[in-house]
Design an enzyme around this catalytic site. Structure first.
Site, PDB file in Angstrom:
ATOM      1  N   SER A 219       0.698  -1.283  -0.134  1.00 21.39           N
ATOM      2  CA  SER A 219      -0.031   0.000   0.097  1.00 21.39           C
ATOM      3  C   SER A 219       0.707   1.315  -0.137  1.00 21.39           C
ATOM      4  CB  SER A 219      -0.819   0.148   1.306  1.00 21.39           C
ATOM      5  OG  SER A 219      -1.846  -0.897   1.279  1.00 21.39           O
ATOM      6  N   GLU A 291       2.207   6.164   2.939  1.00 19.88           N
ATOM      7  CA  GLU A 291       2.598   5.095   3.690  1.00 19.88           C
ATOM      8  C   GLU A 291       4.286   4.691   3.539  1.00 19.88           C
ATOM      9  OE1 GLU A 291       1.261   0.660   4.697  1.00 19.88           O
ATOM     10  OE2 GLU A 291      -0.325   1.865   4.589  1.00 19.88           O
TER      11      GLU A 291
END
Length: 542
Positions: A219, A291
């Site tokens: 992600s 992230e």
């Protein structure tokens, strides 16, 4: 002119693309592989003395290295992967251990609650640093504490509430520090068949989502729960599946994954991520956080588009440094923040002795503090300079009754035979000191000229020799000593550029004879032997 040489195993001129899942990055001047807390502390002190930038890499599963070469040091924790059991449902795990290795050890022990770690890319240190979660599991739920090394070489144990601050958010993401070890505590046991079935189920779901089709870091953005749905769904609705920028492309199966499909650069990945972030803000009104961990020197424009924190390059304001733990000018800033005294040099629980599982009582903590600046102590050499203390919820672990009692002032030779907290100071190839203390006020101090060679005249030690230089303190669950600079000064090693380094080791022997250590050792000798000055931890004194 001599070239700098790191004080542990290292490689020079390392291609970083070979060290990251993305397969992207320039070359690092040094990549270092410490194998113990002591080597880590020596490394960060050496790196600061050389004025090099320092970054930390886990397994590279969540890292985007810059395209430019990294003229500094990248610290890899792959040399610290030990795992040992400290309680029925408790593991001590070094930060370099792979998440999958932790899951497999839990399976071997029949402990449930860590199945979600199986095939989760990365090492446990990075998992804790970002409070990783998946398949209903979250690392904060099973973490009992975290050992963190500062850029100045101090080692502290942080409680969970000091670390975790919600979904994929920790204090470790905002303060300079290296996770060296993690204490994990789980809720119960399970059968091997049940645990294995859950692990394989998680793996099957990863394969179904094509997580491993191309080089990536999983992600790219954290979910923003204000949006009411995950980022992958948002980007899919915005038409980003299959979108590309240079050699980087959004996965056709999961729209929050960016793959390196064809020789992508870091700039390609950030340009694509910046487009995605801007679209989410424009069409959904949500601000997304990356992230992905960016490390190195990047164009400021790309960092700003992706919302990445950075320090502007001193030589070219069009570039910024991200993911840097230490570097030019950062020592002064840290000193300004932490210039107060007492200064904690070490704080945390004794971890037990590697190779002897569940032998040492849990919850026994030690603390070492510097009470005044080094320059002041050298003048006021008869004032307390270093304080050492131990606290224990179970003081009876140190309270076996000796056959021959202590002297009137509590001084007692061979105190370790009955259980004591111990502190060694000095070492290398020269003399060192050993101090011992118990909750009832018994204590011992001995000088050695070399490993287990007592200084002449101390074959039968006496407390009188240490009068006015050692003060014994005990009460309210704490016990220990303070020491003057006049006593410790000869054991402080001069440091390049000024200042001094204190070599020390905290340890303990319980009344049952089980040993404990802090910091812990790599390949600890068996039978246990604390008289190993070459293994002592070294910390910079201010």
């Amino acid at each position: 002119m001599s070239h700098p040489t790191p004080p542990c195993r290292y490689e020079a001129d390392v291609p970083l693309h070979s060290r990251a899942y993305y397969g992207i990055g320039g070359r690092a001047r040094f990549m270092v592989f410490p194998s113990s807390p002591a080597e880590c502390a020596d490394l960060v002190r050496w790196n600061r003395g050389e004025g090099l930038r320092l970054a930390v890499q886990g397994s590279g599963s969540n890292t985007l290295f810059a395209d430019d070469d990294f003229q500094g040091t990248v610290l890899s924790l792959e040399g610290m992967q030990r795992i040992w059991r400290t309680g029925p449902l408790e593991l001590f795990v070094e930060a370099g251990a792979e998440n999958t290795a932790v899951a497999q050890e839990l399976l071997r022990l029949g402990i449930s609650g860590g199945e979600w770690l199986y095939r989760l890319p990365g090492r446990i240190g990075g998992t804790v640093r970002m409070n990783a979660r998946c398949f209903g599991g979250e690392i904060s739920a099973v973490t009992a504490g975290v050992f963190v090394l500062s850029p100045s070489g101090t080692l502290t144990f942080l409680q969970p509430e000091e670390v975790f601050h919600g979904y994929k958010e920790t204090s470790l993401m905002h303060i300079p520090g290296i996770v060296l070890g993690v204490l994990l505590r789980f809720g119960g046991f399970g059968t091997p068949e049940e645990i294995e079935a859950r692990m394989q189920g998680h793996l099957g779901e990863r394969l179904q989502k094509h997580h491993f089709d191309f080089p990536s870091c999983g992600s790219v953005f954290r979910n923003n729960y204000d949006a009411g749905r995950p980022c992958g769904r948002i980007f899919e609705e915005l038409g980003f599946k299959g979108a590309s920028e240079g050699g980087a492309a959004v996965s056709p199966h999961h729209a929050n994954f960016i793959f390196n499909e064809k020789d992508a650069t870091a700039a390609d990945v950030l340009r694509l991520a910046g487009r995605m972030r801007a679209a989410a803000l424009e069409h959904e009104g949500i601000q997304l956080q990356l992230e992905l961990e960016c490390i190195g020197r990047f164009p400021v424009e790309l960092l700003q588009r992706c919302g990445v924190a950075f320090d502007v390059d001193r030589d070219d304001s069009g570039y910024g440094w991200s993911g840097i733990l230490d570097g030019p000018g950062m020592a002064e800033a840290e000193g300004a923040r932490s210039g107060s005294f007492p200064r904690v040099l070490l704080r945390g629980p004794l971890t037990g002795y590697p190779g002897r599982e569940m032998a040492f009582p849990s919850g026994i903590e030690v603390r070492l503090e510097q009470l005044m600046p080094l320059a002041h102590a050298a003048i006021a050499c008869d004032r307390p300079f270093i304080r050492w203390s131990t606290s224990s919820p179970l003081p009876e672990g140190f309270m076996a009754t000796p056959e021959n009692g202590p002297d009137a002032d509590g001084f007692m030779d061979r105190l370790w035979e009955y259980g004591a907290s111990e502190l060694f100071i000095g070492g290398g190839n020269g003399p060192y000191l050993e101090f011992e203390a118990s909750p009832s006020g018994q204590w011992l101090a001995i000088r050695f000229e070399g490993p287990r060679r007592r200084t002449p005249g101390q074959e039968r030690p006496s407390g009188e020799h240490w009068r006015d230089r050692v003060v014994v303190e005990f009460g309210d669950g704490h016990f220990g000593m303070t020491f003057t600079y006049g006593l410790l000064g000869p054991f402080i090693e001069p440091e390049k550029g000024g200042g001094g380094v204190l070599p020390f080791q905290c340890c303990a022997s319980s009344c049952e004879g089980s040993p404990g250590l802090l910091p812990w050792w790599n390949e600890a000798p068996d039978p246990p032997d604390f008289h190993r000055p070459e293994r002592f931890f070294r910390v910079m004194l201010d």
